[in-house]
Design a protein around this motif. Sequence first.
Motif, PDB file in Angstrom:
ATOM      1  N   ALA A  40      -2.384  -9.799  -2.370  1.00  0.00           N
ATOM      2  CA  ALA A  40      -1.480  -9.004  -3.182  1.00  0.00           C
ATOM      3  C   ALA A  40      -0.995  -9.851  -4.352  1.00  0.00           C
ATOM      4  O   ALA A  40      -0.989 -11.083  -4.280  1.00  0.00           O
ATOM      5  N   LYS A  43       0.996 -13.295  -4.102  1.00  0.00           N
ATOM      6  CA  LYS A  43       0.917 -13.778  -2.736  1.00  0.00           C
ATOM      7  C   LYS A  43      -0.439 -14.421  -2.472  1.00  0.00           C
ATOM      8  O   LYS A  43      -1.410 -14.168  -3.178  1.00  0.00           O
ATOM      9  N   SER A  63       0.448  -6.516  10.841  1.00  0.00           N
ATOM     10  CA  SER A  63       0.859  -5.567   9.819  1.00  0.00           C
ATOM     11  C   SER A  63      -0.065  -4.352   9.712  1.00  0.00           C
ATOM     12  O   SER A  63       0.336  -3.326   9.161  1.00  0.00           O
ATOM     13  N   LYS A  87       0.000   2.190   3.390  1.00  0.00           N
ATOM     14  CA  LYS A  87       1.338   1.971   2.883  1.00  0.00           C
ATOM     15  C   LYS A  87       1.273   1.226   1.558  1.00  0.00           C
ATOM     16  O   LYS A  87       0.295   0.538   1.280  1.00  0.00           O
ATOM     17  N   GLU A  89       2.587  -1.465   0.721  1.00  0.00           N
ATOM     18  CA  GLU A  89       2.411  -2.885   0.952  1.00  0.00           C
ATOM     19  C   GLU A  89       0.979  -3.277   1.300  1.00  0.00           C
ATOM     20  O   GLU A  89       0.668  -4.469   1.401  1.00  0.00           O
ATOM     21  N   ASP A  90       0.109  -2.295   1.484  1.00  0.00           N
ATOM     22  CA  ASP A  90      -1.303  -2.573   1.702  1.00  0.00           C
ATOM     23  C   ASP A  90      -2.037  -2.816   0.387  1.00  0.00           C
ATOM     24  O   ASP A  90      -3.213  -3.179   0.397  1.00  0.00           O
ATOM     25  N   THR A  91      -1.362  -2.611  -0.703  1.00  0.00           N
ATOM     26  CA  THR A  91      -1.959  -2.794  -2.021  1.00  0.00           C
ATOM     27  C   THR A  91      -2.419  -4.233  -2.223  1.00  0.00           C
ATOM     28  O   THR A  91      -1.723  -5.184  -1.873  1.00  0.00           O
TER      29      THR A  91
END
Length: 123
Positions: A40, A43, A63, A87, A89-91
Amino acid sequence: QAQFVESGGGSVQPGGSLRLSCAASGFTTDSYAIGWFRQAPGKEREGVACIGLKGVAIHYDASVSGRFTISKDNTKNTVYLQMNSLKPEDTGVYYCARGLCSRKILAPSATSWGQGTQVTVAA
């Protein structure tokens, strides 16, 4: 010698699904454990899921557990990642690579990464 071509990414709304494919060359998927990794923005790359060379050992990061499914077709030398209930946050950019498949999903430091495939989850 090992090469990976990831595909299947795209933009999807939260709760949607995508199926990623990893076409491998320079080796056979039945001779190495293969893992999916993602990175991501801002990160470091992290392990998402992996499958052992015999297809017996399968591990997922907490996750994604219960939402993602890893599989492979040795006749096509391809590894897949079915992603459901996505979700935001899976991007990230998703990559596949040979590695260690246990409680931790790791890739050797000498791993040659492909271009990956972009997954964007947003309303």
